[in-house]
Design a protein around this motif. Structure first.
Motif, PDB file in Angstrom:
ATOM      1  N   LEU A  38      26.220 -92.833  24.278  1.00 18.45           N
ATOM      2  CA  LEU A  38      27.023 -93.801  24.095  1.00 18.45           C
ATOM      3  C   LEU A  38      28.269 -93.542  22.862  1.00 18.45           C
ATOM      4  CD1 LEU A  38      24.428 -96.576  24.579  1.00 18.45           C
ATOM      5  CD2 LEU A  38      26.337 -95.910  25.965  1.00 18.45           C
ATOM      6  N   SER A  39      29.116 -94.251  22.871  1.00 17.17           N
ATOM      7  CA  SER A  39      29.915 -93.967  21.763  1.00 17.17           C
ATOM      8  C   SER A  39      29.440 -93.759  20.245  1.00 17.17           C
ATOM      9  CB  SER A  39      31.181 -94.745  21.764  1.00 17.17           C
ATOM     10  OG  SER A  39      30.733 -96.071  21.323  1.00 17.17           O
ATOM     11  N   ALA A  41      27.410 -91.324  19.318  1.00 19.95           N
ATOM     12  CA  ALA A  41      26.013 -90.868  19.186  1.00 19.95           C
ATOM     13  C   ALA A  41      25.954 -89.686  18.634  1.00 19.95           C
ATOM     14  CB  ALA A  41      25.797 -91.002  20.789  1.00 19.95           C
ATOM     15  N   LYS A  43      27.718 -86.754  20.270  1.00 18.03           N
ATOM     16  CA  LYS A  43      28.228 -85.613  21.077  1.00 18.03           C
ATOM     17  C   LYS A  43      29.142 -84.616  20.769  1.00 18.03           C
ATOM     18  CE  LYS A  43      30.117 -88.810  23.741  1.00 18.03           C
ATOM     19  NZ  LYS A  43      29.683 -89.968  23.017  1.00 18.03           N
ATOM     20  N   VAL A  45      29.859 -83.816  17.450  1.00 17.05           N
ATOM     21  CA  VAL A  45      29.353 -82.914  16.712  1.00 17.05           C
ATOM     22  C   VAL A  45      28.205 -82.122  17.085  1.00 17.05           C
ATOM     23  CG1 VAL A  45      27.679 -82.858  14.568  1.00 17.05           C
ATOM     24  CG2 VAL A  45      29.603 -84.680  14.741  1.00 17.05           C
ATOM     25  N   TRP A 102      33.887 -85.992   9.423  1.00 20.67           N
ATOM     26  CA  TRP A 102      33.780 -85.888  10.807  1.00 20.67           C
ATOM     27  C   TRP A 102      34.747 -85.768  11.779  1.00 20.67           C
ATOM     28  CZ3 TRP A 102      28.951 -84.746  11.050  1.00 20.67           C
ATOM     29  CH2 TRP A 102      27.760 -85.037   9.954  1.00 20.67           C
ATOM     30  N   SER A 105      37.217 -89.520  16.793  1.00 19.80           N
ATOM     31  CA  SER A 105      36.383 -90.255  17.979  1.00 19.80           C
ATOM     32  C   SER A 105      36.970 -89.602  19.263  1.00 19.80           C
ATOM     33  CB  SER A 105      36.682 -91.610  18.203  1.00 19.80           C
ATOM     34  OG  SER A 105      35.382 -92.313  18.778  1.00 19.80           O
ATOM     35  N   THR A 106      36.166 -89.319  20.234  1.00 22.47           N
ATOM     36  CA  THR A 106      36.726 -88.940  21.437  1.00 22.47           C
ATOM     37  C   THR A 106      36.560 -89.751  22.600  1.00 22.47           C
ATOM     38  OG1 THR A 106      34.857 -87.380  21.678  1.00 22.47           O
ATOM     39  CG2 THR A 106      36.873 -86.335  21.266  1.00 22.47           C
ATOM     40  N   ARG A 107      37.437 -89.977  23.350  1.00 19.36           N
ATOM     41  CA  ARG A 107      37.575 -91.308  24.433  1.00 19.36           C
ATOM     42  C   ARG A 107      37.621 -90.777  25.891  1.00 19.36           C
ATOM     43  NH1 ARG A 107      35.107 -93.710  21.488  1.00 19.36           N
ATOM     44  NH2 ARG A 107      35.872 -95.201  19.815  1.00 19.36           N
ATOM     45  N   ALA A 381      19.063 -83.129  14.284  1.00 17.12           N
ATOM     46  CA  ALA A 381      20.486 -83.309  13.488  1.00 17.12           C
ATOM     47  C   ALA A 381      21.136 -82.037  13.856  1.00 17.12           C
ATOM     48  CB  ALA A 381      20.254 -83.491  12.279  1.00 17.12           C
ATOM     49  N   MET A 383      23.957 -81.311  12.708  1.00 10.19           N
ATOM     50  CA  MET A 383      24.665 -80.821  11.621  1.00 10.19           C
ATOM     51  C   MET A 383      23.909 -81.636  10.644  1.00 10.19           C
ATOM     52  SD  MET A 383      28.320 -80.017  10.524  1.00 10.19           S
ATOM     53  CE  MET A 383      28.744 -79.092   9.366  1.00 10.19           C
ATOM     54  N   ARG A 457      26.182 -93.404   5.803  1.00 12.42           N
ATOM     55  CA  ARG A 457      26.530 -92.083   6.507  1.00 12.42           C
ATOM     56  C   ARG A 457      26.834 -90.989   5.342  1.00 12.42           C
ATOM     57  NH1 ARG A 457      28.963 -95.395  11.143  1.00 12.42           N
ATOM     58  NH2 ARG A 457      29.147 -97.128   9.644  1.00 12.42           N
TER      59      ARG A 457
HETATM   60  N1  LIG Z   1      24.322 -87.170   9.217  1.00  9.12           N
HETATM   61  C1  LIG Z   1      24.564 -86.759  10.329  1.00  9.12           C
HETATM   62  N2  LIG Z   1      25.561 -87.606  10.985  1.00  9.12           N
HETATM   63  C2  LIG Z   1      26.209 -87.091  12.211  1.00  9.12           C
HETATM   64  C3  LIG Z   1      25.585 -85.998  13.016  1.00  9.12           C
HETATM   65  N3  LIG Z   1      25.859 -86.123  14.067  1.00  9.12           N
HETATM   66  C4  LIG Z   1      26.977 -87.164  14.200  1.00  9.12           C
HETATM   67  N4  LIG Z   1      27.068 -87.811  13.183  1.00  9.12           N
HETATM   68  C5  LIG Z   1      27.544 -89.204  12.456  1.00  9.12           C
HETATM   69  O1  LIG Z   1      28.066 -89.837  13.765  1.00  9.12           O
HETATM   70  C6  LIG Z   1      29.223 -89.867  14.064  1.00  9.12           C
HETATM   71  C7  LIG Z   1      29.551 -89.754  15.483  1.00  9.12           C
HETATM   72  O2  LIG Z   1      29.604 -88.483  15.706  1.00  9.12           O
HETATM   73  P1  LIG Z   1      30.522 -87.819  16.977  1.00  9.12           P
HETATM   74  O3  LIG Z   1      29.714 -86.566  17.255  1.00  9.12           O
HETATM   75  O4  LIG Z   1      32.035 -87.939  16.710  1.00  9.12           O
HETATM   76  O5  LIG Z   1      29.865 -88.818  18.146  1.00  9.12           O
HETATM   77  P2  LIG Z   1      30.731 -88.801  19.506  1.00  9.12           P
HETATM   78  O6  LIG Z   1      29.321 -89.307  20.525  1.00  9.12           O
HETATM   79  O7  LIG Z   1      31.450 -87.759  19.831  1.00  9.12           O
HETATM   80  O8  LIG Z   1      31.434 -90.313  19.238  1.00  9.12           O
HETATM   81  P3  LIG Z   1      32.697 -90.560  20.418  1.00  9.12           P
HETATM   82  O9  LIG Z   1      33.361 -89.404  20.752  1.00  9.12           O
HETATM   83  O10 LIG Z   1      33.273 -91.801  19.676  1.00  9.12           O
HETATM   84  O11 LIG Z   1      32.182 -91.362  21.601  1.00  9.12           O
HETATM   85  C8  LIG Z   1      29.846 -88.951  13.143  1.00  9.12           C
HETATM   86  O12 LIG Z   1      31.183 -89.102  12.784  1.00  9.12           O
HETATM   87  C9  LIG Z   1      29.088 -88.837  12.057  1.00  9.12           C
HETATM   88  O13 LIG Z   1      29.042 -89.848  11.066  1.00  9.12           O
HETATM   89  C10 LIG Z   1      24.479 -85.330  12.370  1.00  9.12           C
HETATM   90  O14 LIG Z   1      23.834 -84.253  12.724  1.00  9.12           O
HETATM   91  N5  LIG Z   1      24.054 -85.864  11.151  1.00  9.12           N
END
Ligand SMILES: Nc1nc2c(ncn2[C@@H]2O[C@H](COP(=O)(O)OP(=O)(O)OP(=O)(O)O)[C@@H](O)[C@H]2O)c(=O)[nH]1
Ligand SMILES: [Mg+2]
Length: 492
Positions: A38-39, A41, A43, A45, A102, A105-107, A381, A383, A457
């Protein structure tokens, strides 16, 4: 002989691919890895960290091919699908490593091809050829996946369920406005564009409110109401459930008939093509979940997350009851349910988090009656933004995590500036995994001053550089374990 057999199955697979409109990459074996969640989450990263660690030879002791030195090189290649946006790997890495922010966000959906050249572990295969595997990583919003069940539901079913969900304790206050508006319209009145739009907007606003941090709810079809992609404002997105629909057919020209037609259009033009073109071609799938955020928001959010994982797994269930079975050109044989952001907890708690995800996945597997693929779980994690330490408090020594909280994050009334490193005690976690799932029906936690876990965060980590200015590999927790499960066997 053995080798020509493998080649034959690969070609058979490719022939199938070509049939489904895919001509590129004809002779290199490829593996399609779906990354969803989900958004927010994690992905983007996750994919960035995975690719970076492979391309730059990161520390991956649990990824066998890398550990035993059999990977000659890994590099990015042109992706096979010209019509899908490329995953902007370079931009994301620049954000993470250089700016320490970070990624945005991707959509929508995106794709990246990573090719790995390796030496096979078995002498027999080695004699015939050096191995080459192309991994096509496909990033798509989990919200879109949750639309699959809609294919089996009529507009009346969809409406009924939407109103049932809206009165659950965790949602009722958020849905009030939309419910009141719905109650004021007559489904049998003449169709009117402005009424349809008002209802759709109000419904979408309620769904969006459910997604906000403090509520952290998950199951919210239709997915494009949250993530419209390029469909914003189109009629296929301008509908909403209507209350108290009778069993009979809608009157021609009525609001109900209009809504029903648009709901069906949504299924035909949005949901089905997405599944046919993307989901049915996957070989492996990772489902990222933000379990910590749900834990923080209380049992209602955990129950909701579990429902979402159950529905996601049902999408990949082969066999009867799945509309897409016949469409599958490949079959997903491994699914990993991964809780990201484990770096918010001390390592002593990683197993605890994994046990929670295990529990959640087991229940989802049982509820979805899921068979046909291996389902594993990991707390990881992608990252790692923190280090660990201990802090003395009176007689007690507390395990803490140390990192730079993002600007604007707050704990105990203190607001962080985005520059200062801080030690944080993540909180006393409920010892028993059961405690997390108990009291599902109870009201969500109102007490914001005392959340279960103290959760801020952090900024991406500051990376060490060698004397020559080369950045060392990105730190992670158990990313290698995830890799081993997802692609390790294809590099054997
Ligand atoms: N500390 C930490 N925070 C993380 C990690 N992965 C993601 N985050 C946090 O979670 C947020 C969302 O991560 P994204 O990878 O952008 O998530 P996404 O699923 O691509 O989100 P959408 O593109 O918005 O759907 C980041 O901006 C970080 O704040 C991680 O491994 N460690
Ligand atoms: Mg993203």
């Amino acid at each position: 002989m053995a080798s020509s057999l493998t080649t034959f199955t690969d070609e058979a697979k490719i022939a199938l691919d070509t049939l489904s409109g895919r001509a590129a990459g004809l002779f290199a074996p490829s593996l399609r890895l779906g990354v969803t969640g989900l958004s927010r989450a994690g992905k983007t990263v996750f994919i960035s960290a995975l690719v970076h660690n492979l391309v730059h030879g990161g520390r991956l002791p649990l990824f066998e091919a890398q550990k035993s030195g059999r990977i000659a090189r890994a590099f990015l290649e042109e992706q096979p699908d010209d019509a899908v946006p490329r995953f902007q790997y370079e931009d994301h890495i620049a954000a993470l490593v250089v700016d320490r922010v970070w990624p945005d966000s991707t959509r929508a959906i995106s794709e990246l091809r990573l090719t790995i050249e390796y030496e096979s572990a078995s002498g027999w295969s080695r004699m015939f050829s050096a191995g080459k595997l192309s991994v096509d990583v496909v990033d798509y919003p989990g919200e879109w996946l949750l639309d699959l069940p809609l294919l089996g539901k009529s507009y009346a079913d969809f409406s009924r369920e939407a109103f049932e969900m809206a009165v659950l304790p965790v949602r009722v206050d958020l849905s009030r406005e939309w419910q009141a508006l719905s109650a004021s319209v007559d489904p049998n009145a003449d169709a009117d564009e402005m009424t349809a739009r008002r209802l759709a907007e109000s419904f979408a606003a309620y769904l969006k409110a459910c997604k906000l941090d403090e509520r952290a709810l998950s199951t919210l079809p239709p997915g494009r109401f949250l993530m419209p992609g390029d469909l914003e404002g189109s009629p296929a997105l301008t509908f909403a459930p209507l209350p108290k629909l009778g069993l009979g057919r809608a009157r021609y020209g009525s609001l109900q008939a209009m809504m029903e037609r648009r709901y069906e259009a949504y299924k035909t033009y949005v949901v089905k093509p997405f599944f046919r073109e993307h989901i049915t071609r996957l070989d492996r799938q990772i489902v990222l979940i933000d379990a910590l955020q749900a834990l923080n928001a209380g049992p209602g959010a955990m129950a909701d997350l579990e429902r979402a994982v159950t529905e996601i797994l049902s999408c990949f269930r082969p066999g009867r009851g799945n509309f897409l079975t016949d469409l599958f050109s490949r079959r997903i044989d491994r699914i990993l349910v991964a809780a990201t952001k484990a770096d918010h907890l001390h390592h002593e708690s990683h197993d605890w988090l994994q046990a929670i995800v295990r529990r959640l996945a087991d229940r989802a597997v049982a509820r979805a009656n899921f068979t046909g693929a291996d389902v594993d779980v990991v707390a990881m994690a992608a990252m790692r933004a923190t280090r660990e330490g201990t802090v003395k408090q009176g007689r007690e020594t507390l395990p803490v995590i140390i990192g730079t909280p993002l600007r604007g994050e707050k704990i105990n009334g203190e607001t962080f500036d985005g520059k200062t490193e801080t030690a944080i005690f993540p909180g006393d976690l409920p010892e028993k995994v059961d405690a997390v799932f108990d009291g599902f029906e109870s009201k969500h936690q109102q007490n914001d001053d005392d959340p279960a876990i103290r959760f801020v965060r952090f900024r991406p980590p500051k990376l060490e550089r060698t004397a020559e200015g080369v950045t060392l590999s990105l730190p992670h927790i158990r990313l290698d374990r995830a890799l081993q499960f997802l692609i390790g066997d294809h590099l054997a």
